[in-house]
Scaffold this motif. Sequence first.
Motif, short mmCIF file in Angstrom:
data_model
loop_
_atom_site.label_atom_id
_atom_site.label_comp_id
_atom_site.label_asym_id
_atom_site.label_seq_id
_atom_site.Cartn_x
_atom_site.Cartn_y
_atom_site.Cartn_z
N LEU A 87 0.83 -1.21 0.00
CA LEU A 87 0.00 0.00 0.00
C LEU A 87 0.86 1.26 0.00
N ALA A 88 1.98 1.21 0.67
CA ALA A 88 2.89 2.36 0.72
C ALA A 88 3.82 2.41 -0.49
N ASN A 89 3.75 1.38 -1.36
CA ASN A 89 4.64 1.27 -2.51
C ASN A 89 6.10 1.42 -2.09
N MET A 90 6.47 0.64 -1.09
CA MET A 90 7.83 0.67 -0.57
C MET A 90 8.58 -0.57 -1.01
N GLU A 91 9.87 -0.40 -1.25
CA GLU A 91 10.70 -1.57 -1.46
C GLU A 91 10.59 -2.44 -0.21
N ARG A 92 10.50 -3.73 -0.41
CA ARG A 92 10.24 -4.65 0.70
C ARG A 92 11.26 -4.52 1.82
N TRP A 93 12.52 -4.45 1.46
CA TRP A 93 13.55 -4.40 2.50
C TRP A 93 13.54 -3.07 3.22
N ILE A 94 13.12 -1.99 2.55
CA ILE A 94 12.96 -0.70 3.22
C ILE A 94 11.73 -0.75 4.13
N GLY A 95 10.64 -1.31 3.61
CA GLY A 95 9.43 -1.47 4.42
C GLY A 95 9.69 -2.28 5.68
N PHE B 57 -2.16 -2.43 12.71
CA PHE B 57 -3.44 -2.28 12.00
C PHE B 57 -3.83 -0.82 11.83
N ARG B 58 -3.43 0.06 12.75
CA ARG B 58 -3.69 1.49 12.56
C ARG B 58 -2.95 2.00 11.32
N VAL B 59 -1.72 1.54 11.14
CA VAL B 59 -0.95 1.92 9.95
C VAL B 59 -1.66 1.39 8.70
N LEU B 60 -2.07 0.14 8.74
CA LEU B 60 -2.74 -0.46 7.59
C LEU B 60 -4.03 0.29 7.25
N ILE B 61 -4.82 0.59 8.25
CA ILE B 61 -6.09 1.31 8.03
C ILE B 61 -5.83 2.70 7.48
N PRO C 37 -15.57 3.68 3.67
CA PRO C 37 -15.84 3.41 5.08
C PRO C 37 -16.19 1.95 5.34
N GLU C 38 -16.89 1.30 4.41
CA GLU C 38 -17.24 -0.11 4.58
C GLU C 38 -15.99 -0.99 4.58
N THR C 39 -15.06 -0.66 3.69
CA THR C 39 -13.81 -1.41 3.62
C THR C 39 -13.02 -1.24 4.91
N ILE C 40 -12.91 -0.02 5.36
CA ILE C 40 -12.16 0.27 6.58
C ILE C 40 -12.82 -0.41 7.78
N SER C 41 -14.14 -0.46 7.78
CA SER C 41 -14.87 -1.15 8.86
C SER C 41 -14.51 -2.63 8.90
N LYS C 42 -14.36 -3.25 7.75
CA LYS C 42 -13.99 -4.67 7.71
C LYS C 42 -12.59 -4.89 8.30
N ILE C 43 -11.67 -3.98 8.01
CA ILE C 43 -10.32 -4.09 8.57
C ILE C 43 -10.36 -3.89 10.08
N HIS C 44 -11.16 -2.91 10.53
CA HIS C 44 -11.31 -2.69 11.97
C HIS C 44 -11.81 -3.97 12.66
N LYS C 45 -12.80 -4.60 12.07
CA LYS C 45 -13.37 -5.81 12.65
C LYS C 45 -12.32 -6.91 12.72
N ALA D 158 -9.10 -6.45 12.80
CA ALA D 158 -8.08 -6.02 13.77
C ALA D 158 -8.50 -6.37 15.19
N GLU D 159 -9.79 -6.22 15.50
CA GLU D 159 -10.28 -6.60 16.83
C GLU D 159 -10.09 -8.09 17.07
N SER D 160 -10.41 -8.88 16.06
CA SER D 160 -10.24 -10.33 16.17
C SER D 160 -8.76 -10.69 16.34
N ALA D 161 -7.90 -10.04 15.55
CA ALA D 161 -6.46 -10.31 15.65
C ALA D 161 -5.92 -9.87 17.01
N GLY D 162 -6.49 -8.80 17.58
CA GLY D 162 -6.07 -8.37 18.91
C GLY D 162 -6.35 -9.44 19.96
N GLY D 163 -7.49 -10.10 19.84
CA GLY D 163 -7.81 -11.20 20.74
C GLY D 163 -6.85 -12.36 20.59
N LEU D 164 -6.51 -12.70 19.34
CA LEU D 164 -5.53 -13.76 19.10
C LEU D 164 -4.17 -13.37 19.68
#
Length: 196
Positions: A38-46, A60-64, A74-82, A84-90
């Motif tokens: 998403l940031a169009n960064m070279e992998r090793w720089i990223g 996930f805040r960076v990703l969002i 907003p619908e897409t971002i909502s899916k990532i938020h959801k 992220a909550e699940s991943a936080g539990g994991l």
Amino acid sequence: MAADNEDPRFQEHMKWLGHVAAIWASLELNVNMAIWELANMERWIGACLTTQIFSPSSRFRVLISLIHVRGGTPETISKIHKFAESAGGLSRRRNSYVHDSWALDENTGEVKRIHVTMEGAFSFGFTPTSVDELKRLYDDIQDGIWRFDQLREEVFRSLPPWPRTQFSQSRGIRSYPLDQSTAPPTPQPPPRSSLA
């Protein structure tokens, strides 16, 4: 081979604890690669940047933020938020197992974690922990990887085109399948562990 002072009754627990730690690292890598693309960064720089992001919530805040900048709805971002909550539990479950000390109840031979938590009421004590619990966590994280990969595909297809040259032509780890094909992927069931 076990060290001379290592009790063999811990061996199966420690094996699965290692599997849990390794599979979690795979989930973090998948999130990192989405950030780099998403940031169009070279992998090793990223990688230099994302290794400095320690918590899943920060990652996930960076990703969002990047999805927002790239025109995510907003619908897409909502899916990532959801997710992220699940991943936080994991992540909390994984941290509990990986960072707790382990002990053996000499009276019962049962393997236990010395668990301390400040979430809610303070808790400190021995928590019986089976190998099956570790296997369930491993499977849950593996399922999380599959769900994230599906979500990433969906999100990336929904975004307006953005420059990807730096990311796609850079050296380093290759993600799948976005930089191998522009065709929609065929959904695959999550892989199941062959470890027993």
